[in-house]
Structures are given as C-alpha cells and as structure tokens.
Motif scaffolding. Structure first.
Motif, PDB file in Angstrom:
ATOM      1  N   THR A 339       0.829  -1.198   0.000  1.00  0.00           N
ATOM      2  CA  THR A 339       0.000   0.000   0.000  1.00  0.00           C
ATOM      3  C   THR A 339       0.867   1.253   0.000  1.00  0.00           C
ATOM      4  OG1 THR A 339      -0.090  -0.161   2.382  1.00  0.00           O
ATOM      5  CG2 THR A 339      -1.998  -0.965   1.177  1.00  0.00           C
ATOM      6  N   ASP A 356      -1.583   7.075   2.861  1.00  0.00           N
ATOM      7  CA  ASP A 356      -2.938   6.660   3.240  1.00  0.00           C
ATOM      8  C   ASP A 356      -3.809   7.815   3.717  1.00  0.00           C
ATOM      9  OD1 ASP A 356      -4.817   4.643   3.388  1.00  0.00           O
ATOM     10  OD2 ASP A 356      -4.514   4.379   5.540  1.00  0.00           O
ATOM     11  N   ARG A 358      -6.851  10.256   4.082  1.00  0.00           N
ATOM     12  CA  ARG A 358      -8.317  10.103   3.969  1.00  0.00           C
ATOM     13  C   ARG A 358      -9.020  11.393   4.340  1.00  0.00           C
ATOM     14  NH1 ARG A 358      -9.747   4.619   3.812  1.00  0.00           N
ATOM     15  NH2 ARG A 358      -7.841   3.399   3.789  1.00  0.00           N
ATOM     16  N   ASN A 372     -10.022   8.421  -0.145  1.00  0.00           N
ATOM     17  CA  ASN A 372     -10.095   7.159   0.589  1.00  0.00           C
ATOM     18  C   ASN A 372      -8.771   6.402   0.577  1.00  0.00           C
ATOM     19  OD1 ASN A 372     -12.966   7.561   0.875  1.00  0.00           O
ATOM     20  ND2 ASN A 372     -13.073   7.039  -1.292  1.00  0.00           N
ATOM     21  N   GLY A 373      -7.747   7.020   1.112  1.00  0.00           N
ATOM     22  CA  GLY A 373      -6.474   6.330   1.200  1.00  0.00           C
ATOM     23  C   GLY A 373      -5.601   6.621   0.003  1.00  0.00           C
ATOM     24  N   VAL A 374      -4.983   7.780   0.019  1.00  0.00           N
ATOM     25  CA  VAL A 374      -4.136   8.179  -1.098  1.00  0.00           C
ATOM     26  C   VAL A 374      -2.692   8.217  -0.619  1.00  0.00           C
ATOM     27  CG1 VAL A 374      -3.440  10.231  -2.398  1.00  0.00           C
ATOM     28  CG2 VAL A 374      -5.795   9.412  -2.512  1.00  0.00           C
ATOM     29  N   SER A 397      -7.496  16.111  -2.053  1.00  0.00           N
ATOM     30  CA  SER A 397      -6.298  15.536  -1.439  1.00  0.00           C
ATOM     31  C   SER A 397      -5.172  16.559  -1.410  1.00  0.00           C
ATOM     32  CB  SER A 397      -5.879  14.258  -2.175  1.00  0.00           C
ATOM     33  OG  SER A 397      -5.591  14.540  -3.522  1.00  0.00           O
ATOM     34  N   MET A 576      -6.368   8.990 -10.335  1.00  0.00           N
ATOM     35  CA  MET A 576      -7.314   8.863  -9.222  1.00  0.00           C
ATOM     36  C   MET A 576      -8.716   8.550  -9.720  1.00  0.00           C
ATOM     37  SD  MET A 576      -6.380  11.647  -6.297  1.00  0.00           S
ATOM     38  CE  MET A 576      -7.549  10.934  -5.142  1.00  0.00           C
ATOM     39  N   LYS A 580      -9.436   7.369  -4.740  1.00  0.00           N
ATOM     40  CA  LYS A 580      -8.291   6.477  -4.576  1.00  0.00           C
ATOM     41  C   LYS A 580      -7.347   6.625  -5.747  1.00  0.00           C
ATOM     42  CE  LYS A 580      -9.815   2.583  -1.872  1.00  0.00           C
ATOM     43  NZ  LYS A 580     -10.614   1.379  -1.887  1.00  0.00           N
ATOM     44  N   CYS A 633     -14.287  -3.167  -5.838  1.00  0.00           N
ATOM     45  CA  CYS A 633     -13.547  -2.179  -6.615  1.00  0.00           C
ATOM     46  C   CYS A 633     -14.519  -1.102  -7.069  1.00  0.00           C
ATOM     47  CB  CYS A 633     -12.908  -2.855  -7.826  1.00  0.00           C
ATOM     48  SG  CYS A 633     -12.234  -1.662  -9.000  1.00  0.00           S
ATOM     49  N   SER A 663      -4.307  -0.760  -8.862  1.00  0.00           N
ATOM     50  CA  SER A 663      -5.294  -1.275  -7.941  1.00  0.00           C
ATOM     51  C   SER A 663      -6.348  -2.040  -8.736  1.00  0.00           C
ATOM     52  CB  SER A 663      -5.882  -0.097  -7.166  1.00  0.00           C
ATOM     53  OG  SER A 663      -7.130  -0.410  -6.679  1.00  0.00           O
TER      54      SER A 663
END
Lengths: 674, 368, 305
Positions: A339, A356, A358, A372-374, A397, A576, A580, A633, A663
């Motif tokens: 991750t 990560d 958020r 959501n978790g970058v 972000s 993105m 994500k 996903c 991903s």
C-alpha cells in the motif's frame, strides 16, 4: 471555473435537490425547531377566521363598570359568562376579544396588501427582466427612486392624500411595497433569461408568455415565497405603526397598533393595555420572520450549509472530526501487496510523502468519502501529475496536504503527510502555517477568483515577504516587481499598481505563480493551472512552470484532468478514481501499457489532434456518487474486465513492477490485452 | 399518425428527399457588434465589442463543420445569431434558400423546427422543474399538429431509447441524472422536431473525460442514421478534429482558415492555426521531446480595439509592415482547396504528423 | 473618481427636482388641499373660499411657477397650522433628529459589525446564534411598543431615566436604544453573511496557502471586501432611521422632524409637508452621496472603471 468543475463541486458538496411544495412541507414537519412558529401561525389563522365564534365577548361591547379591569380578576358580565382573562380596556371592552378581532384586521391588511403589491411587483419584474431595454430602464428608475425614500414617510404622504381606512391602507402598501418584488423578480429573471434552458425553450419556438410563465416563473417560486413571508411581517408591523399614530385603522375597529396607542395614556396604572397587544404584534412578526429565514435556508442551496452549521452539534461525531493520529508506519503492507507509494523503500528520504490520506465531507445528507487512502511520493525536481475527473478527490487531497480544506464540512480522517520527514498533520497550526507558502506553495485553477480583488497585485505578492520574512513594505514591493519580471509580466513596475481585474487570464496566473515562488518553495502544487485558459496561453504557462522548475529544482505536483497536459510535462503520474489512486508510475510506461482498466479506458476514449480516429472507445456509465461508492472495486460497474471478485473484494495497490502499481485484481490481464 | 397534422412525423430515419448540391446553410458576411454603454447619460457611444466581424461559410446536408478558436473569437456568437437568440448587426444567412435574418417572427418559429441547438452546460440547459418527458415533448406542444397528444408519450420513449436512455426516464426530473445523461436528454429534445441542422455549442466540454466519448459517439451515430448536419463549436481541437468533416479556425471575430479536416490539421497555412495546433498537448509522453512547439508571445488583442490589418499580427512571428496596413483576405493560395487569410501563408507540415522535411516552427520563431 | 462624484451630484439634483414636482402635482391633482383642510363635512362654498384665498383655483402651471420660484428662494409659504413660514419650522427640528440618528448609528453600526464578524468567524458558536436572534428581533421589532415598554420599565418602574423630552444626554438613551434595534440586527446579519461569503471565496484559500495568519485573513482580506455590501446597507439603514424616527419621536415626545411630520399630516398642512419633503430629500441625498464616496473608495472596480 469551467462548467465541468461546477458540476464536480455539485457532486461533492451539494446533492442537487428539487425544492417542491411537498419537500418543503415535509421538511417543515420534520424540523422540530419550526414546530412552535408553525403552531402559532395555525392558531393565529384560526383565531382570525373564527374570531366571531371564538371570542368570548363582543369586542365592541362597552361596560364602563369594567374600565381598565386588570387581567384575571372579574368574572362574568351581563352578556357573557366568560371571565375577562386579559382584562378590559378604558371603555370596559374585553381585551382578549379585541386582540382576537385585531388578529383578523392585521392578517387581512397583511395578506391583501401583499397580494396587491406582489402581483404588481412580480409582473413588472418579470416583464422588465425579460424584455429589458427601455421598459426595464423606466421601471427600474422608478423602483430606485421609490426605494430611496423611507417607506413610512411615503406612506404618510399617501395617507394625507387619500385618508385613513382599511382599503386605503391596502392601497398605501400596494404603492409603497411593490418595488421590492420588482427588484427581486427582475434580478432573477435577468439571470434565468441567460440560462441555457430558457434559451433552449426559445430555440424550440416557445412564445414569450410561455417562457415567462412556464419556464421562468416556476423557478422563482422559492425566493418569492420567502419574500412574501417577510413582506407580510413588514406590512403588519407598518400597519400597527400607522394605527398607533392614528393614521391607520380607525376606531372603533380593533387594531393592535391602535390598542397600544390607547394604552399609552394609562401606562402608569394599566400595564396590560400595552403589553398584550404589543406582544401579539411582536410574536406575529417574529414568527413570520422565523418562517422566512427557515424557508430561505431550506430553499437556497448556498444557504443550506449555514442552517446546518448553525446546529452542527447534532451531527457531532468525535471519531471522525478529530484527526486520527498516525500509527507508526502500520499502513505499510507486506512484500508483494504494497500500500506504500511506488518506489518507496524504507531508507529513501523523500521530499514529500503522502501515506494513506483520507478525507470525508460531513454534509446534512450524509458523509461523502472524498479521499479514501491516497499515497504518493515526490522528490526534488520531479513532476508528479495527479490525473482524475471531477469528484475523483484530486483537488481535495491536495488541499489536505496544503492544510487549506474548508473544515467543516471537510475533515482529514486519517493518514499522514510527511514533508522532509515531518508529519504535517501532527505539527502545530502555527508551524504548519509557516511551512505553507515558504516550503510548499500552491496555485489554483481560476486565477481571477484566487486573487483578492481589493488589493493591487504587487501588494499581494509582496505580502509573502511581509508575512514570512518581516520585510518592510517598500522592500517587499521591490521584490514583488522583480518576481513579476521573472514570470515575464511586461512593464512590471507599472502593473504592480494594478488590480487583478485589470489583467488577462494568463497574466493573472503569472501573478499567482510569482507569489507562489516568492520564497523559493520546495514543492509547488498546481491545481488545474491552465484549465481556465486558452490553449495558446496554456502553452505559455506550462513553459514558464517548466523553466522555473529547472531553475529552482522544486518538486511539482500537477493536478489535472487533461491527459495531454500530463503527457507533456509529468515524470510520474497517479491516476485517481473515486478518492483512490488506482494506478501510478512513470508516465511513459503507463501511457504505453496501462495496468488499470480505467486508465486504459481513458486513453482509448479521448480524441487526438494529431490523428483522425475512426471510433472512440468510451467507458460506459458515469463516475460514482461519493455518498455511495460501489462495493469492492469502485470501478467495477464500468469495467470491461470485471469478474465476480471485483464486486466484493476491494483491490489493494498491487506492485506491478519497479515504481509501478495498480489497484486492479486483473492488472496482468489488463496489461496484456492489446 | 393523424392525417390532419400539417407535417406528420416521419420515422426516425435519414432524410434524403433532396440530394442537390445546394448548401443547406449559407452564411454571408455575418457581423455582430455588441455596443458598449454610453459615457454618462447623454455621452457618446463608447464603441462596440466586435464579436463577429464578417464571417461567411457554407454548410452542406449531412456534414459537420467544426468552428474552433480561443475565448472571445466569436464562435458561440455565430451560433446564437443563427438561432436568433441574438440579432445580427448585419449579414445574411440563407437556410434552404431563405434568409434567416429577413424572416418574420412567425416564419422564424416554423424554421425552428429545422434548426436546433445543443448547449454546453448540461446542468443548466434543462428546466429543473419539468420532467424529462415534458422537456422532450414540449416542442410538440409549442408546434401543434406534429405529434398528436395521445402519441406523445410513445414518441418520447422512442426518442429516449434513440439517445441511449431507458423509456422510464421520462418520469424523472433532470437533477436525478448525471452530466452525460443530461446531455443525452438535451440531444433528444433537439431531435424531437426532426431538424436538418443541429448547432452544437461546446456540447462535451462540460463533461467528464470518460463520458465525453459516449456523447461524441452518439452524435456521430445520429448523423449517420438521420443525415443530420452539425455546426460543431468547441475550443478543444482534438474533439473538433474527430467529429468534423470541415473545420473553420476563428480569430477575433473572423475566419482565418477554413478547409476540410485533413487539410487543416496536416497542412495548416495560417500561422495562427499552426500555433494553435502546435500548442495542443498530445497524450503521447514519448513524442514530447521531438515536438516543436510554437509558443506565442503577448496577449490576445481586445475585440473592442482590434489591431489594424491582420488581427493576429501582434502575436505573429511573420508579421511585417504590410500586415498592419492591409487586412489579408481568405484565399486559397496553394490550391489545396482550403483558403487562409495570411499574406505570408505557407503550408507547414506539423512535426506531430511525423513527416520528414518539416520546417521547425521553433526556428522560425527564434529567427525573428 | 472626481468625475464620478460630480456625476452623482448632478443626478441627485435631478432627483430632487423630480421629487419636489411629484409632491406638488400629487398634492394638487390627487388631493384637493382646501377640501383636505376643512375635512369631509365642509360645505362647498367654504372650500371655494379657501381655494381662492390660497390661490388653489388658479391654473396648475401658474401655481407651479409660483411654487418653483418659492422653492428656489427657500420659501414654501406659511404653515396653515402654525401660521408661520414652513421651511424654518422644518429646519428647526433638523438638529434634534440628526442628533438622535447620529447617536443611534454610532452605537449600532460598530457594534453590529463587530458582532457580525465574530459570528462569521465561528459559525455555529454562541455569538453566531446571538446574532441570529438579534437580527430576527431587529426585523420583528415593534418600535413604538418597545419604546413604551422601555419607558414602562426604566422610567415608570425603575425611575432611572426620563420618560420623554430632550433636555440632556440622559433623554437620548431610550429613544436611541429603540431606534437602534433594527439597524443593529440588520447590519449584524449582513456583516455576518458578507463575511461568510468572502471567507468561502477562493482568494481566502490562496491566502491560507500563502501561510498568512488567520487574523490577518479575516480582518485584512475578508473584511475589506465585505465592507462594500456593509457600507451600502449602512447607508440604507441610516436613511431608514427616518422611518423609525417618526414613531420613536412620537413615543418619546422628541422634538425632531418625525414628530413634526406626524403633526403636519394630522393637521393636513400642505405647505409644511412640502417643506418637510424638501428637507428629508436633501438629507437622503447627502447620505447617499456619502455612501457612494465610501463605496468608490473601497472598490477598485469603481475607482478604476
């Protein structure tokens, strides 16, 4: 701001809702705060309509034995067995009964006047706003002239001419209040007239009256409703005032204002005479005003936040509102399912490392999962492009990294932002602020609105030196002029005195860049820096940014939706989708052989200026609603490679090869499908 | 279908009743100035914004003419004057031989049926207080006798399906749809009157990248099936290339170069076209080193005080004294079949086409 | 900018002429001044005698010419009620009203701006809620009643302050307080929403990204832009105090313009009304001119076209 970004903002912040009578009524009944005003209005209306049957006494029935009778004392009179609950007036008439009949007078004046003035005003406003031209000129000159005169004085003058009385009062209010409706209606009609849906109605051949009454008027209903409610309150207050002065409703008719005037003579010995009628006026006006405020917040999207923020404790949720302290590197995964950002090795020291991250938006309609978790890294001299569509979380972000999210509604709910090894999410506010501008700088999409309209551009650039270096104003301006020359703004010395609105779009963006690079930052975040600009100007700005990067060695984060711009300048790209990063890695490899179906789809769906393509391969469907991101996903409903697993199992960031990650459960198949 | 309707709706197939070579639409010397306000109450007129300053072109049945240019070049104003949303200052536009600008208001209403428009902003182009079905059927309410009332819901369903939406969407409100879906609804409304020409004003620029292709493909499909002609207005040169048969490049209210898509994009002769094309970013990271980009100096002149002579000369690397004295006319200088308005026009083969022997624009720019 | 001010001034003169003419014609065409003085029960010959005495039987244009000459000379004729020149009567009352309005605005405006800014700074806070309540109360204030209640409480019950009159500073407190309620609420509310609007503008984000201190962002960047609507509204509110003055001066027997206006209307005194209109119109024009000046100073778009 382009239309697409407005759309994106709408997705992110404001679930578009249609305001209908039913929805407003429903909200009214649900809103406990509004229960009392609602109840009061109902009681008032019932009283006014049924005063003849409900009043315990005849309001005109005089009884000199009961003169100025205090409340709750005497029992019955000869004609009625009911007590004089609120006492009696100087002529021995029952105060409560007179109040109840007074309600009828007040409401009748209020409603008739509003109907009269509203009809005149709205029609004039519609016509003036729709046809514009000389008609508009005449109407608006009249409105401006009348609005400049204090209303009560105008009313007094008209009353002098026509005399007092119920219908004369209605006439007075019709003549002195229509301008408000005209002004509001005209303003909105003017803006609706330019709306594409109205122009669309013209292009299909709708007649003017159909456009005015079918297309424009229904859209004006919510604000007009607010206005009408406010106006009823204003008219009732004004009627009371005029009656108090003896120029409104004439005795013996019961009128609240008149009743207060009568009580004034007995102020020292009969307090109830002024207290109760006054309270009646106050409560009525207060209720109507409360109602109007509520209606406005419910029907105006831009106001809705305020109603909400005014009562934020209802939505208080300590778990998500407090920045979650970062657990020590625990988010790093095992060897092959990583991750961590591409190319991260524990011992490598990056300039900027986001892990990560958020971000959630807490709105009245629920939580929006914007980021959501970058995770990504940036090194000195590198250009990282963050590519995404509206609502993908690319801007949010970046603003979280910068620490400039609007909070509320946005909250960072997890992750860390390491700059030179220091977690920006954990340092103090003042330290963070000092890093902003000095070490990390940002430029924005729309340079006009991003510059303060009230200051010269020179002083806005100079502000950087004054704020961070404590430079004197004169010296700071001199440095600002140097910077303006550096970003090649012609005749910088003179132009430093100008205001933002006097510059062209490209020049404004140069001003933004000048102030961003003022203190030689290590990182520059450019959020869609050229989206609002023309293609030839875009080329100039991108060239300038590239030059500056070479000169200063800063790291550049370029946020954009344009695959062409990315291909032109980026070293690395992070794609993105739904908050994500779905794919990241070196630019050339990703464009040549994408490892995520979304990236692949994007590349296949865009037309190119350098070749004629027979057919574009579109991605089906539309980007997801951030309130309900699909399970598993997030891309699976639109994906051509979808398998059962994608519905349930959110794919981790698979390491595709050195510096590349994707991903997608089926990244290998995606890469090998031609 | 009722017999008494004045022109019954034909099934949704191509119109090919007349196959003359006569252009469908012929615009001649169209001019639109927006006068600026007066100085003071009795003061003199302060001049005008010259939004469109003498534009002529033709549009044939079934073809797509792309209009490209930067902000303020007048491309959208052309659309608005052709739809009579604005009154032209002067000029003529012959639609099937009749001058659009000379027609009475009633005649215009009838003509609306044959020319329709699609707008840029899908969020603002549909009335938020009407259901989709009402929006699509409204043209038939306004022009009575095209589709009888009892058949309207059937026709709405057919139109919705034609643009790729389920028939049940007729009962929903616009705000329930995404941008791409709204644009489809806008297209369905435009199709309801079975027009010959649809003017598309930036129809995809407000849409997300991943959705643009859906709408572009739909427009292309409808053209093949129904024989529609499009005037396609956009600032995005890639999109215009994809969809257009012919392209007109505009600069400050004038067409500076016009020709078929291949000619304009591979052999532009006007320096402005060359600069525009070279500035378009390509999704080709490997090719970026080999590209020669013309980066223009200076800024777009004001449309209130356009430069004398050639309006591009203030930013042009080829400009000489003649350019400020003599306004170049559109002329086919190389018999490529595509005229351009430049005294020093020369075919410039773009490096992006990866053809040998191209002249480097950068060197030209530097030589100056 | 000087040209802008001169232009506004010329416009104002024009407006003044229009207003005075309108009042003149309305007073003679819609209402019959002589009949209005004598009341509905008057006999026709009495009305006629009166008309002849004051010249209301002459052609309208002749009357207008005389009126216009009078206005230029500052002569509106004698008040019927007090039988002395009308304009000096109106001007005598001007200082008292200006005094009251000045105290009111000096109290209300700064306080409202401070409260509004604080509310916008921390939306949802106690101050914010307070401002909401204040603006609701201001909009719903029954000024004559509030005045009476204040008298009842502070003058009759507590005997702290006088009930009415205008002899010393003590006398101005209650009327000013009553009059201040509305502008206080309105200006606080508008300050709040103007500040909130500015705080949500992208340039605030820029300022934050530049690392400017929050205090400086609020006071320097946002407030300077928010001032434009606030000043406009403050001007409107200053003009509207005349509305309140009519009622409040009646309640507190404050010898100002408002009280005189009510007397003029109840006594159907046309010359006095005309003189009062003239004075009030000039007051309004001066106020608007001041607002325009401030406005053009604050907004670079006005200053530099």
């Amino acid at each position: 701001m382009t239309a697409s970004d407005r759309a994106g903002l709408r997705d992110l912040e404001e679930p578009v809702r249609l305001i209908t009578a039913r929805s407003v009524l429903g909200a009214l009944l649900r809103d406990r705060l509004m229960l009392f005003p609602l109840l009061f209005l109902v009681v008032l209306a019932v009283t006014a309509i049924g005063a003849d049957f409900l009043a315990p006494h005849d309001p005109f029935d005089q009884n000199l034995r009961l003169r100025n009778l205090p409340p709750m004392t005497a029992s019955a009179s000869e004609t009625s067995k009911f007590p004089y609950v609120l006492g009696a007036d100087p002529l021995g008439r029952d105060l409560l009964s007179r109040l109840m009949h007074g309600a009828r007078v007040s409401l009748a004046v209020g409603l008739s006047s509003v109907i009269a003035s509203g009809t005149i005003g709205i029609l004039l406003g519609l016509v003036a706003g729709y046809y514009r031209g000389w008609l508009d000129d005449i109407v608006m000159r009249g409105v401006d002239a009348l609005m400049g005169i204090p209303g009560l004085l105008l009313a007094l003058f008209i009353l002098y001419l026509v005399g007092a009385g119920f219908w004369n009062l209605v006439l007075v209010f019709a003549l002195t209040r229509w301008m408000i409706y005209t002004r509001v209606t005209r303003g909105m009609t003017l803006s609706f007239r330019e709306q594409p849906f109205v122009e669309g109605a013209q292009t299909i051949g709708c007649s003017d009256s159909r456009i005015i009454f079918r297309h424009i008027l229904p859209n004006l209903v919510p604000p007009i409703l607010v206005l009408v409610t406010l106006e009823i309150a204003i008219v009732i207050l004004a009627e009371a005032g005029l009656s108090f002065l003896g120029l409104g409703i004439q005795p013996p008719a019961p009128s609240w204002g008149r009743m207060v005037a009568t009580g004034r003579d007995y102020i020292t010995n009969a307090w109830w005479l002024i207290t109760f009628p006054g309270l009646a006026i106050l409560l009525t006006a207060l209720t109507l005003n409360l109602m109007a405020t509520w209606l406005r917040t419910v029907s105006d999207p831009t106001q809705r936040w305020r109603w909400f923020t005014g009562r934020s404790e209802q939505f208080h949720d300590p778990e998500t509102e407090i920045v979650v302290p970062r657990r020590e590197q625990s988010s790093r995964g095992s060897m092959d399912i990583s991750t961590s950002p591409p190319g991260t090795a524990a011992d490598v020291h990056h300039l900027l490392e986001v892990i990560d991250l958020r971000v959630k938006f807490r709105t009245p309609y629920g939580v929006l999962n914007a980021v959501n978790g970058v995770s990504y890294t940036l090194n000195r001299g590198e250009t990282l492009a963050i590519l995404g569509e509206s609502g993908s979380g690319k801007t949010v972000s970046a603003e979280a990294v910068m620490g400039i999210l609007d909070s509320p509604p946005a909250f960072v709910t997890g992750g860390s932002v390491l700059f030179d090894g220091v977690d920006l999410l954990l340092v103090s506010q003042s330290r963070r602020r000092r890093l902003c501008g000095e070490k990390i700088a940002m430029i924005f999409q729309d340079p006009l609105s991003a510059l303060n309209p009230a200051y010269t551009v020179g002083s806005q650039i100079a502000g950087m030196f004054q704020e961070h270096r404590g430079t004197s104003k004169r010296e700071a301006i001199a440095k600002a002029i140097e910077l303006m020359e550096r970003v090649r703004i012609p005749s910088a010395r003179e132009r430093a005195q100008d205001y933002p609105h006097q510059f062209s779009g490209g020049m404004r963006q140069r001003v933004m860049i000048a102030s961003a690079i003022a203190l030689d930052p290590d990182v520059l975040i450019a959020d869609e820096p050229t989206t609002a600009l023309d293609v030839t100007v875009q080329a100039q700005i991108m060239e300038l940014l590239a030059e500056l990067q070479v000169e200063t060695g800063m790291g550049l984060i370029l946020i954009t939706h344009d695959l062409g711009v990315v291909a032109d300048v980026a070293d690395y790209v992070a794609v993105m989708y739904a908050g994500k990063i779905v794919e990241s890695g070196p630019i050339a490899e990703i464009y040549k052989r994408p490892a995520h179906p979304y990236t692949k789809g994007l590349l296949a769906s865009i037309p190119r200026a350098d070749q004629k393509m027979e057919y574009l391969q579109p991605i089906s469907g539309a980007p997801p609603n951030l309130q309900s991101i699909p399970s598993g996903c997030p891309f699976h409903p639109r994906c051509a490679f979808v398998v059962d697993r994608c519905f349930v199992e959110p794919p981790p960031l698979y390491k595709v090869r050195q510096e590349r990650s994707s991903s997608c459960h089926r990244f290998e198949d995606v890469m090998h499908a031609s | 279908m009722l017999a008494d309707s004045n022109e019954p709706l034909k099934p949704l197939t191509a119109k090919r009743e007349e196959s003359s070579t006569e252009p469908l639409l012929k615009v001649e010397d169209l001019v639109k100035y927006y006068p600026l306000g007066r100085q003071g109450f009795f003061g003199a007129q302060r001049g005008a914004i010259k939004a469109v300053d003498g534009v002529s072109f033709e549009l044939c049945r079934g073809e797509t003419l792309g209009l490209v240019g930067e902000t303020g070049c007048g491309k959208s104003t052309i659309a608005r004057t052709l739809m009579r949303l604005e009154e032209p200052t002067s000029g003529a536009a012959y639609f099937k031989g009749r001058d659009l600008f000379a027609l009475s208001k009633a005649a215009i209403q009838a003509l609306r049926r044959e020319m329709q428009m699609i707008f840029q902003d899908p969020f603002a182009s549909l009335n938020p207080r009407m259901k989709v079905g009402q929006i699509i059927a409204e043209p038939w309410v306004v022009h009575s006798g095209i589709v009888p009332k009892e058949e309207q819901s059937q026709q709405v369903s057919e139109l919705l399906e034609r643009v790729g939406l389920p028939a049940s969407d007729a009962y929903r409100f616009p705000h329930e749809f995404s941008g791409g879906q709204r644009q489809r609804i806008g297209i369905a409304r435009a199709l309801a009157l079975q027009p010959d020409v649809i003017i598309c004003d930036e129809p995809v620029s407000a849409l997300d990248v991943s959705v643009q292709a859906q709408v572009i493909n739909l427009l292309a499909e409808l053209q093949t099936d129904l024989g529609l002609a499009y005037i396609f207005i956009a600032h995005d040169l890639s999109v215009v290339r994809h969809i257009s048969d012919r392209v007109a490049v505009m600069h400050l209210g004038r067409i500076v170069e016009i020709g078929n898509e291949h000619e304009i994009y591979t052999r532009p002769t006007h320096p402005y076209t060359q600069a525009l094309l070279s500035a378009v970013p390509l999704p080709d990271p490997e090719g970026r080193k080999g590209r020669n980009r013309i980066v223009l100096e200076g800024e777009m002149p004001s449309p209130i005080y356009p430069p004398s002579g050639c309006s591009f000369r203030t930013r042009c690397w080829k400009a000489e004294s003649i350019c400020s004295e003599d306004r170049p006319q559109l002329a086919d200088r190389f018999n490529h079949g595509h005229p351009s308005a430049c005294h020093f026009a020369e075919p410039h083969i773009l490096a992006t086409e990866k053809m040998a022997g191209s002249i480097s624009a950068q060197t030209i720019a530097l030589d100056r | 900018m000087a040209r802008y001010v001169v232009r506004r001034f010329i416009q104002s003169i024009f407006v003044l002429v229009v207003v005075l003419s309108l009042v003149f014609f309305a007073g003679r065409v819609i209402g019959n001044p002589a009949a209005l003085i004598l009341g509905p029960e008057a006999r026709a010959e009495d009305v006629k005698t009166l008309e002849e005495r004051f010249g209301y039987d002459q052609p309208l244009l002749v009357q207008f010419g005389r009126y216009a000459r009078g206005v230029v000379a500052g002569d509106f004729g004698n008040s019927w009620w007090q039988r002395r020149p009308a304009l000096p009567m109106a001007l005598e009352r001007l200082p008292a009203t200006l005094n009251l309005a000045a105290v009111t605005m000096l109290f209300a405006l700064p306080l409202a701006m401070i409260l509004g800014s604080l509310a916008a700074w921390k939306p949802g806070s106690l101050i914010d809620k307070g401002v909401n309540v204040l603006s609701l109360t201001g909009a719903s204030a029954v000024d004559f009643w509030v005045g009476l209640m204040l008298i009842l409480f502070f003058a009759v019950q507590l005997r702290w302050l006088p009930t009415s009159g205008s002899d010393s500073l003590k006398f101005v407190i209650l009327p000013a307080l009553t009059l201040a309620l509305r502008p206080l609420g309105r200006v606080a509310q508008v300050t709040r929403s103007a500040m909130l609007e500015q705080m949500s503008k992208p340039y605030i984000k820029t300022a934050r990204a530049k690392g400017i201190r929050e205090r400086k962002i609020v006071l320097g960047h946002a407030l300077k832009n928010a001032f434009i609507p606030i000043i406009t509204l403050s001007g409107d509110e200053a003009v509207s105090t005349l509305n309140g003055a009519v009622v409040v001066e009646t309640v507190f027997a404050w010898p100002g313009l408002g009280l005189l206006i009510v007397s003029a209307v109840t006594n159907r005194d046309l010359p006095l009304i005309e003189a009062l209109v003239f004075v009030v119109a000039i007051l309004i024009i001066v106020t608007n001119l001041l607002v325009d000046l401030t406005y053009s100073y604050l907004d670079p778009k006005v200053r530099y076209g």
